[in-house]
Design a protein around this motif. Structure first.
Motif, PDB file in Angstrom:
ATOM      1  N   VAL A   1       4.905  44.536 -17.957  1.00 14.07           N
ATOM      2  CA  VAL A   1       5.046  43.460 -16.973  1.00 14.07           C
ATOM      3  C   VAL A   1       4.301  42.218 -17.454  1.00 14.07           C
ATOM      4  N   LEU A   2       3.085  42.400 -17.931  1.00 13.10           N
ATOM      5  CA  LEU A   2       2.302  41.264 -18.418  1.00 13.10           C
ATOM      6  C   LEU A   2       2.945  40.643 -19.649  1.00 13.10           C
ATOM      7  N   GLN A   3       3.503  41.494 -20.520  1.00 12.27           N
ATOM      8  CA  GLN A   3       4.231  40.972 -21.680  1.00 12.27           C
ATOM      9  C   GLN A   3       5.398  40.089 -21.245  1.00 12.27           C
ATOM     10  N   LEU A   4       6.145  40.560 -20.248  1.00 10.77           N
ATOM     11  CA  LEU A   4       7.299  39.789 -19.769  1.00 10.77           C
ATOM     12  C   LEU A   4       6.867  38.497 -19.091  1.00 10.77           C
ATOM     13  N   PHE A   5       5.723  38.529 -18.398  1.00 15.32           N
ATOM     14  CA  PHE A   5       5.182  37.298 -17.815  1.00 15.32           C
ATOM     15  C   PHE A   5       5.006  36.236 -18.900  1.00 15.32           C
TER      16      PHE A   5
ATOM     17  N   TRP B   1      11.682  43.641 -13.297  1.00 14.55           N
ATOM     18  CA  TRP B   1      11.707  44.842 -14.144  1.00 14.55           C
ATOM     19  C   TRP B   1      10.845  45.950 -13.542  1.00 14.55           C
ATOM     20  N   ALA B   2       9.671  45.587 -13.018  1.00 14.36           N
ATOM     21  CA  ALA B   2       8.790  46.596 -12.413  1.00 14.36           C
ATOM     22  C   ALA B   2       9.475  47.265 -11.220  1.00 14.36           C
ATOM     23  N   VAL B   3      10.117  46.449 -10.379  1.00 12.89           N
ATOM     24  CA  VAL B   3      10.843  46.995  -9.225  1.00 12.89           C
ATOM     25  C   VAL B   3      11.983  47.885  -9.698  1.00 12.89           C
ATOM     26  N   LYS B   4      12.692  47.444 -10.746  1.00 16.86           N
ATOM     27  CA  LYS B   4      13.798  48.238 -11.292  1.00 16.86           C
ATOM     28  C   LYS B   4      13.305  49.599 -11.763  1.00 16.86           C
ATOM     29  N   ILE B   5      12.223  49.610 -12.532  1.00 16.46           N
ATOM     30  CA  ILE B   5      11.694  50.866 -13.079  1.00 16.46           C
ATOM     31  C   ILE B   5      11.286  51.816 -11.956  1.00 16.46           C
TER      32      ILE B   5
ATOM     33  N   GLU C   1      16.902  44.123 -29.446  1.00 13.04           N
ATOM     34  CA  GLU C   1      16.159  42.857 -29.433  1.00 13.04           C
ATOM     35  C   GLU C   1      16.104  42.245 -28.042  1.00 13.04           C
ATOM     36  N   VAL C   2      17.202  42.333 -27.290  1.00 14.53           N
ATOM     37  CA  VAL C   2      17.259  41.667 -25.980  1.00 14.53           C
ATOM     38  C   VAL C   2      16.851  42.587 -24.833  1.00 14.53           C
ATOM     39  N   LYS C   3      16.542  43.834 -25.107  1.00 12.97           N
ATOM     40  CA  LYS C   3      16.161  44.793 -24.069  1.00 12.97           C
ATOM     41  C   LYS C   3      14.974  44.262 -23.275  1.00 12.97           C
ATOM     42  N   VAL C   4      15.106  44.208 -21.965  1.00  8.55           N
ATOM     43  CA  VAL C   4      14.033  43.685 -21.122  1.00  8.55           C
ATOM     44  C   VAL C   4      12.853  44.644 -21.086  1.00  8.55           C
ATOM     45  N   GLY C   5      13.130  45.910 -20.885  1.00  5.11           N
ATOM     46  CA  GLY C   5      12.050  46.895 -20.770  1.00  5.11           C
ATOM     47  C   GLY C   5      11.656  47.476 -22.105  1.00  5.11           C
ATOM     48  N   TYR C   6      11.468  48.787 -22.132  1.00 10.86           N
ATOM     49  CA  TYR C   6      11.065  49.473 -23.352  1.00 10.86           C
ATOM     50  C   TYR C   6      12.301  49.816 -24.182  1.00 10.86           C
ATOM     51  N   ASN C   7      12.447  49.151 -25.339  1.00 12.90           N
ATOM     52  CA  ASN C   7      13.524  49.532 -26.245  1.00 12.90           C
ATOM     53  C   ASN C   7      13.129  50.818 -26.976  1.00 12.90           C
ATOM     54  N   LEU C   8      13.988  51.303 -27.870  1.00 11.57           N
ATOM     55  CA  LEU C   8      13.729  52.600 -28.502  1.00 11.57           C
ATOM     56  C   LEU C   8      12.435  52.609 -29.310  1.00 11.57           C
TER      57      LEU C   8
END
Length: 203
Positions: free
Chosen positions: A150-154, A165-169, A87-94
């Motif tokens: 990225v847009l979703q997180l925005f 997150w984009a930089v991390k990936i 639930e709290v995963k910032v990027g793509y969860n499973l």
């Protein structure tokens, strides 16, 4: 800038401590990171080959580690359920990863049914040209998946979270190479769970 670095460090640490307990998973991430680093270089000379390396080797090893080897029971070290971590995963969860990999697997089928891809591609005339066309579809998919999240997180969180997150990936291959370079050696010695990670998480 300090806030950005702290947020990047936090995302990296959360990803590591929540999703990389398995030494098998870490070893697969090392293979994935090494392949991605090669693909990054090849990208400047042959994007199609870079895409094939990225998806067929780097992504399959990376995601198989998460899908099949990472423990999904209660995380006693971090005191968190698998459901909470998803639930709290910032990027793509499973769940999102299954969707993404499903789209990835469907791309060759779409190209067989629509060789021109509605006028976007030159129809293939053999296996090599077919593979290169699929590779270009996968390259677009990678960029689209990155931009979409990225847009979703925005919207769901804030602009900095999405940018971080984009930089991390994009820099994960460098970070994972350094972080998991010792994992294959541990695996050969019979180690299956990262006790060092568990000890660090307790502190």
């Amino acid at each position: 800038m300090n806030g950005f670095r702290e947020a990047l460090h936090e995302q990296r640490w959360d990803d590591h401590r929540y999703y990389h307990h398995s030494i098998v998973n870490q070893s697969l991430h090392f293979v994935s990171a090494s392949t991605f680093l090669v693909a990054y270089v090849v990208l400047f000379f042959d994007p199609a080959i870079a895409s094939l390396l990225g998806w067929l080797v780097a992504m399959t090893t990376r995601q198989s580690g998460h899908f099949f080897f990472e423990p999904k029971g209660y995380d006693h070290v971090n005191k968190a359920t698998h459901e909470y971590k998803e639930e709290v995963k910032v990027g793509y969860n499973l769940f999102r990863k299954w969707v993404l990999m499903g789209i990835w697997a469907a791309c060759p089928v779409v190209l067989l049914l629509q060789p021109e891809l509605f006028g976007l591609l030159t129809p293939h005339d053999g296996f090599i040209s077919f593979a290169r066309n699929v590779a270009m579809m996968w390259l677009v998919l990678a960029g689209s998946a990155l931009l979409f999240r990225v847009l979703q997180l925005f919207i769901q969180r804030d602009v900095q979270t999405g940018v971080v997150w984009a930089v991390k990936i994009l820099t994960d291959p460098i970070s994972d190479f350094r972080l998991y370079c010792r994992a294959p050696g541990k695996l050969m010695r019979g180690v299956r769970i990262d006790s060092e990670l568990q000890e660090a998480a307790r502190h």
